[in-house]
Each structure stands twice: as structure tokens, then as C-alpha cells.
Enzyme design. Structure first.
Site, PDB file in Angstrom:
ATOM      1  N   ALA A 186      -7.616   0.637  -4.358  1.00  0.00           N
ATOM      2  CA  ALA A 186      -7.329   2.062  -4.528  1.00  0.00           C
ATOM      3  C   ALA A 186      -8.053   2.857  -3.438  1.00  0.00           C
ATOM      4  O   ALA A 186      -9.093   2.435  -2.930  1.00  0.00           O
ATOM      5  CB  ALA A 186      -7.778   2.534  -5.912  1.00  0.00           C
ATOM      6  N   LYS A 187      -7.496   4.018  -3.111  1.00  0.00           N
ATOM      7  CA  LYS A 187      -8.121   4.865  -2.081  1.00  0.00           C
ATOM      8  C   LYS A 187      -9.137   5.798  -2.747  1.00  0.00           C
ATOM      9  O   LYS A 187      -8.881   6.990  -2.961  1.00  0.00           O
ATOM     10  CB  LYS A 187      -7.052   5.644  -1.317  1.00  0.00           C
ATOM     11  CG  LYS A 187      -6.204   4.757  -0.410  1.00  0.00           C
ATOM     12  CD  LYS A 187      -5.164   5.542   0.362  1.00  0.00           C
ATOM     13  CE  LYS A 187      -5.740   6.349   1.516  1.00  0.00           C
ATOM     14  NZ  LYS A 187      -6.219   5.486   2.627  1.00  0.00           N
ATOM     15  N   VAL A 188     -10.273   5.222  -3.096  1.00  0.00           N
ATOM     16  CA  VAL A 188     -11.334   5.953  -3.778  1.00  0.00           C
ATOM     17  C   VAL A 188     -12.288   6.539  -2.739  1.00  0.00           C
ATOM     18  O   VAL A 188     -12.772   5.830  -1.854  1.00  0.00           O
ATOM     19  CB  VAL A 188     -12.100   5.023  -4.744  1.00  0.00           C
ATOM     20  CG1 VAL A 188     -13.273   5.757  -5.381  1.00  0.00           C
ATOM     21  CG2 VAL A 188     -11.153   4.489  -5.811  1.00  0.00           C
TER      22      VAL A 188
END
Length: 307
Positions: free
Chosen positions: A159-161
Site C-alpha cells: 500500500a502507498k502509506v
């Protein structure tokens, strides 16, 4: 990056300089947010956003991973609302080629507990131009970073956290100070993972190879696009483990990402890749991809959402 006039913030368009959050925002202090990077292009039918459906879905998936319930001013925001808000933001600004939606915990909080902290949703649309700077079209120079890509036991690597990208920033900083334009990050098993903000491909022994998703990489949307386009062009593409020696001895190397698009690599750790020139395979895929994102290839027109 060139500034634009409006930023979409929590349901309304506000002036660039008025898009503000508090210094105690949870996301500012602890990195609790998810984001996307999305490209917009001029097409024969008008401004188009590349693979907006997939980017919006990944943004919503990222919210699920972080446990963010996106409710703004009493209104629930999901896929449909985010999809339309992104298009509204592009419409409201001029000369946009890059869009960054970001969902983050904006509530004022001292402490790690994210439960019950208010979320905000911002969408910024800018003119970015060439992400890797002038001269990137002649081939990028990379270094292999001492910072490893966080694995799935350390962070949600898929995920693009926001907070996960601190490691990428450190690797990017070291690369720039070393005179390179990007850094390659290995995973905890010593295999090639990805660059600081891009996936990576190699061409070796007549096949295109790219790290498999279990190697702690982001399952990039441009990566996915290039795999499909390359296969449609007749190339054999394998998602597999890639060792450091395979990377250094590849015939061709290139990076893919929304911001970078397709960026050929000609040098890694002061070693020439192939003959040190941009290769034929990367060039052919890049040319095909460039036509696709600008709406010039009918077979892929469902990848373009017109504004």
C-alpha cells in the site's frame, strides 16, 4: 513542480495557499495516511487521466489497510466520491499533468493511537513535467542503496502509506548526494525490490524480468500496464526473484512509475548496463506506452478516463 490555483480539501476547492492542517495532525507526526500519484495527459478527445479507476481503487484499499473510515462533515466518502473529486480537481486547474490524492489523519493528537482521529482528504493537481529531471531521457544513473525496502512484517509494503516512504526518502537522498538520480532498494532476502518511487524491470537473456509482488514491492499500476503492453507486443515477461548480480549484468534496465513513466537506466553503481546506451526493448515499449497514455491506441482506450 509548478503550483496551480486550487486544491480540493475535504469536499471543496480552496486556494493553494489556504490548504492547511494543524501542526499536531496525526499524519504529520506519525505518517498515518495513504496517497496516490496519477498522470493526466492531453488526448485527441481532451484531457484524460490514466488508469484513474485503478488508482482510486488502490487509494480506497489503502484506507482499508490503515483502518481509516473516510467520513467528512458527516458524509461518507468511498470509491465513487473519490473518483469524481479527482476529476473535479483536474478540471479546476490549468496545465495539470500530475494528481496526488491523499487521505490522512488530520485530527490534533499527541500519541500513537489512531483510533477515532479525524481523517481528511486532499487532492492536489500540479504540472510536474519530467520527474527525474533534465537529461533523464539519456538514461538514468542508479546506486544500490544500503537502506532496504521495508518488508511485509515491518509495514504494509503493498500500500502507498505515507510513513513507509521515509526509508525511500533516505535512499533517494543518498543517491542524489552520490551524483545518481535514483536508488535501487533490496529486500530483506537480498533480492531486488524496487527503486525509491518506481518499480524496476530488466531485459536479460531474451526475457523481461521484474520482481514478483512477494518481494516487498508496491504492485505498481504503471508496472502492471507495462507487463501487459510488453506481452501484447510479443515479449516474454516473468515476475520472479532478481539477484543483484542479475541486475548488474542485464542487457537493459528500466524503471516504471506514474511520475517517472518509463525511465531507462544506463549505469548502476558506476557499472554500465549493456553497452551504456538506452536499449531497443525499453525504447520500443516506451514509444508504445507513450501513444497509449495519450489515447492514440484504441485497444487501450478503457485505461483513459476523460475529464
Amino acid at each position: 513542480m509548478d503550483k496551480t490555483e486550487f486544491i480540493w480539501l475535504d469536499g471543496e476547492l480552496v486556494k493553494w495557499e489556504d490548504a492547511k492542517v494543524h501542526v499536531l495532525a496525526h499524519a504529520l507526526n506519525y505518517g498515518t495516511g495513504v496517497f496516490e500519484g496519477i498522470r493526466a495527459y492531453e488526448t485527441p478527445k481532451g484531457k484524460g487521466i490514466f488508469r484513474l479507476k485503478d488508482h482510486t481503487k488502490r487509494l480506497m484499499d489503502g484506507c482499508k489497510v490503515l483502518g481509516i473510515d473516510l467520513e467528512i462533515k458527516g458524509k461518507k466518502f468511498g470509491y465513487d466520491e473519490a473518483f469524481e473529486a479527482i476529476k473535479d480537481t483536474v478540471r479546476a486547474n490549468k496545465d495539470v499533468d500530475y494528481v496526488k490524492p491523499c487521505v490522512f489523519l488530520a485530527g490534533e493528537e499527541v500519541g500513537l493511537n489512531p483510533v477515532g482521529v479525524k481523517a481528511s482528504f486532499a487532492i492536489t493537481a500540479v504540472h510536474m513535467g519530467a520527474y527525474l529531471g533534465k537529461g533523464a531521457e539519456n538514461g538514468a544513473s542508479l546506486v544500490i542503496s544500503s537502506w532496504q525496502r521495508p518488508d511485509n512484517l515491518c509495514a504494509p509494503a503493498g500500500a502507498k502509506v505515507n510513513g513507509v516512504y521515509v526509508t525511500s526518502c533516505l535512499a533517494k537522498r543518498d543517491a542524489i548526494l552520490a551524483g545518481a538520480s535514483e536508488a535501487v532498494m533490496l529486500n530483506s532476502n537480498g533480492y531486488v525490490a524496487e527503486c525509491t518511487g518506481e518499480n524496476i524491470f530488466i531485459y536479460r537473456h531474451g526475457k523481461i524480468l521484474t520482481p514478483k509482488t512477494s518481494n516487498s514491492i508496491l504492485e505498481g499500476i504503471t508496472r502492471n500496464s507495462v507487463i501487459q503492453v510488453a506481452r501484447d507486443m510479443g515479449y516474454e515477461v516473468l515476475e520472479t526473484d532478481i539477484a543483484r548480480t542479475e541486475l548488474l549484468t542485464a542487457d537493459e534496465v528500466w524503471m516504471t512509475g506514474t511520475a517517472a513513466e518509463i525511465a531507462p537506466v544506463t549505469r548502476i553503481d558506476n557499472r554500465l548496463i549493456g553497452d551504456g546506451k538506452i536499449g531497443k526493448v525499453a525504447t520500443a515499449i516506451h514509444e508504445r506506452f507513450g501513444k497509449i497514455v495519450r489515447g492514440e491506441v484504441p485497444e487501450y482506450e478503457d485505461w483513459i478516463d476523460l475529464v
